[in-house]
Design an enzyme around this catalytic site. Structure first.
Site, PDB file in Angstrom:
ATOM      1  N   LEU A  12       0.821  -1.208   0.000  1.00  0.00           N
ATOM      2  CA  LEU A  12       0.000   0.000   0.000  1.00  0.00           C
ATOM      3  C   LEU A  12       0.854   1.256   0.000  1.00  0.00           C
ATOM      4  O   LEU A  12       0.554   2.219  -0.725  1.00  0.00           O
ATOM      5  CB  LEU A  12      -0.931  -0.005   1.210  1.00  0.00           C
ATOM      6  CG  LEU A  12      -1.816   1.230   1.381  1.00  0.00           C
ATOM      7  CD1 LEU A  12      -2.699   1.445   0.151  1.00  0.00           C
ATOM      8  CD2 LEU A  12      -2.655   1.119   2.643  1.00  0.00           C
TER       9      LEU A  12
ATOM     10  N   ILE B 273       8.383   1.280  13.880  1.00  0.00           N
ATOM     11  CA  ILE B 273       7.338   1.919  14.684  1.00  0.00           C
ATOM     12  C   ILE B 273       7.206   1.306  16.072  1.00  0.00           C
ATOM     13  O   ILE B 273       6.495   1.854  16.921  1.00  0.00           O
ATOM     14  CB  ILE B 273       5.975   1.907  13.968  1.00  0.00           C
ATOM     15  CG1 ILE B 273       5.438   0.479  13.799  1.00  0.00           C
ATOM     16  CG2 ILE B 273       6.050   2.640  12.643  1.00  0.00           C
ATOM     17  CD1 ILE B 273       3.978   0.436  13.376  1.00  0.00           C
TER      18      ILE B 273
ATOM     19  N   THR C  36       1.408  -8.337   9.004  1.00  0.00           N
ATOM     20  CA  THR C  36       0.287  -8.873   8.226  1.00  0.00           C
ATOM     21  C   THR C  36       0.344 -10.385   8.057  1.00  0.00           C
ATOM     22  O   THR C  36      -0.514 -10.954   7.380  1.00  0.00           O
ATOM     23  CB  THR C  36       0.240  -8.211   6.836  1.00  0.00           C
ATOM     24  OG1 THR C  36       1.490  -8.430   6.161  1.00  0.00           O
ATOM     25  CG2 THR C  36      -0.016  -6.715   6.958  1.00  0.00           C
TER      26      THR C  36
ATOM     27  N   THR D  48      -8.279  -3.659   9.749  1.00  0.00           N
ATOM     28  CA  THR D  48      -8.636  -4.873   9.020  1.00  0.00           C
ATOM     29  C   THR D  48     -10.029  -5.377   9.350  1.00  0.00           C
ATOM     30  O   THR D  48     -10.586  -5.067  10.420  1.00  0.00           O
ATOM     31  CB  THR D  48      -7.609  -5.979   9.361  1.00  0.00           C
ATOM     32  OG1 THR D  48      -7.991  -7.217   8.759  1.00  0.00           O
ATOM     33  CG2 THR D  48      -7.532  -6.206  10.864  1.00  0.00           C
TER      34      THR D  48
ATOM     35  N   TYR E  29      -3.867 -12.006  15.241  1.00  0.00           N
ATOM     36  CA  TYR E  29      -3.731 -10.862  14.338  1.00  0.00           C
ATOM     37  C   TYR E  29      -4.867  -9.869  14.544  1.00  0.00           C
ATOM     38  O   TYR E  29      -4.641  -8.657  14.698  1.00  0.00           O
ATOM     39  CB  TYR E  29      -3.700 -11.359  12.892  1.00  0.00           C
ATOM     40  CG  TYR E  29      -3.837 -10.268  11.860  1.00  0.00           C
ATOM     41  CD1 TYR E  29      -2.798  -9.374  11.621  1.00  0.00           C
ATOM     42  CD2 TYR E  29      -5.006 -10.137  11.104  1.00  0.00           C
ATOM     43  CE1 TYR E  29      -2.926  -8.371  10.670  1.00  0.00           C
ATOM     44  CE2 TYR E  29      -5.137  -9.144  10.151  1.00  0.00           C
ATOM     45  CZ  TYR E  29      -4.099  -8.261   9.941  1.00  0.00           C
ATOM     46  OH  TYR E  29      -4.228  -7.268   9.007  1.00  0.00           O
TER      47      TYR E  29
ATOM     48  N   LYS F 265      -4.662  -5.919  15.917  1.00  0.00           N
ATOM     49  CA  LYS F 265      -5.147  -4.781  15.135  1.00  0.00           C
ATOM     50  C   LYS F 265      -6.212  -4.009  15.911  1.00  0.00           C
ATOM     51  O   LYS F 265      -6.272  -2.774  15.846  1.00  0.00           O
ATOM     52  CB  LYS F 265      -5.676  -5.249  13.787  1.00  0.00           C
ATOM     53  CG  LYS F 265      -4.619  -5.831  12.856  1.00  0.00           C
ATOM     54  CD  LYS F 265      -3.544  -4.808  12.490  1.00  0.00           C
ATOM     55  CE  LYS F 265      -4.037  -3.787  11.492  1.00  0.00           C
ATOM     56  NZ  LYS F 265      -2.932  -2.875  11.060  1.00  0.00           N
TER      57      LYS F 265
END
Length: 304
Positions: A18, A43, A68, A107, A131, A135
């Site tokens: 992206l 980060i 991801t 997501t 996951y 998120k």
């Protein structure tokens, strides 16, 4: 006149699929862009994040950095949480210090995926994977730290020319295999990174103009389909026989992390903010094909 006259945008995770789409798009539209890939900004390092944001003093930060690897997160929960949960918190705190807007990518995995109607932005979450939990933690951190300037942008089933993805895999398998097995019991929305990047740019500009309320937005190409319907459509666009794609089940192709059975997202909030949602996934897939075929070294099929 450019809609991005002066404000600086900072894109983290700029070397991902992206980020590679968003950075040049912003540049073409006249924005001042600082693009930081993983090699330039980790980060999970709070001090490094504070330093980078303080140095560049962006008006808008778009966080494209993420863990991801859905299956690997099941065995590496701490690492996934560091990137997806704590990383956004570091960015939000740094943005608060300089007065920047933060667009945080998220997501469909924050939902349980067991329903049968499109999930609205305010629908209760209920992730079933590590996951998804990480998120959701990132979402909560951003909204807690930046209640007025934090934007959560949930997306799903991303594909594009800038990295590995399902559509690119189907293009490769069409050339390598006689038949391909694809699950037919997962419903979602294929989303082209070029379309998502366009909407991120529009949302960031609207945020700066004060016309888009902070909070949660769903950004997927509209409509809904299954992987087993997306694959034959990809074959058709290649000029190949769609019948070479055969259905199978999620159970037959069991993986460490459970996949949502239904994760179609409702995009009502875009129009409420005066912005157009993304177009239908079929139109996007068709337009994406020259770039996808070019990356795969395949000639672009002519009209049939």
């Amino acid at each position: 006149m450019s809609p991005y006259p002066r404000p600086r945008w900072l894109v983290t995770g700029a070397s991902g699929m992206l980020g590679r789409e968003l950075t040049p798009l912003l540049d073409r539209r006249g924005a001042a862009v600082t693009a930081l890939g993983r090699g330039h900004l980790d980060i999970t390092d709070g001090a490094a994040v504070r330093s980078a944001v303080a140095e560049h003093r962006p008006a808008v930060v778009v966080n494209c950095a993420a863990w991801t690897a859905v299956d690997e997160a099941e065995s590496e929960p701490a690492l996934a949480m560091a990137v997806n949960g704590e990383g956004p918190r570091h960015l939000a705190q740094a943005c608060r210090a300089v007065g920047a807007v933060l667009l945080q990518l998220s997501t469909d995995y924050v939902f349980p995926g067991s329903g049968g109607r499109p999930y609205r932005e305010d629908h209760p979450t209920g992730p079933r994977t590590v996951y998804g939990c990480t998120k959701r933690a990132g979402e909560r951190a951003v909204l807690e730290v930046l209640p007025d300037t934090g934007y959560i942008v949930r997306t799903a089933w991303l594909y594009g020319a800038g990295g590995p993805n399902f559509v690119a895999k189907m293009i490769r398998l069409e050339a390598d295999e006689d038949t391909v097995l694809v699950v037919d019991d997962q419903h979602g929305q294929p989303t082209w990174t070029a379309d998502l990047a366009d909407r991120l740019a529009a949302l960031g500009a609207a945020a700066l103009a004060g016309t888009a309320p902070a909070g949660i937005y769903h950004a997927t190409n509209t409509g809904g389909t299954t992987w087993n319907a997306l694959a034959p459509e990809t074959f058709r666009l290649l000029g190949a026989d769609p019948a070479r794609v055969r259905p199978t089940t999620s159970l037959a192709l069991a993986r460490p992390a459970v996949r949502p059975r239904y994760s179609v997202l409702d995009q009502s909030r875009w129009k409420a903010a005066g912005l157009e949602p993304l177009r239908h996934w079929r139109a996007a897939l068709t337009e994406s094909f020259p770039a996808l075929c070019g990356r795969a070294g395949r000639p672009v099929p002519g009209p049939r």
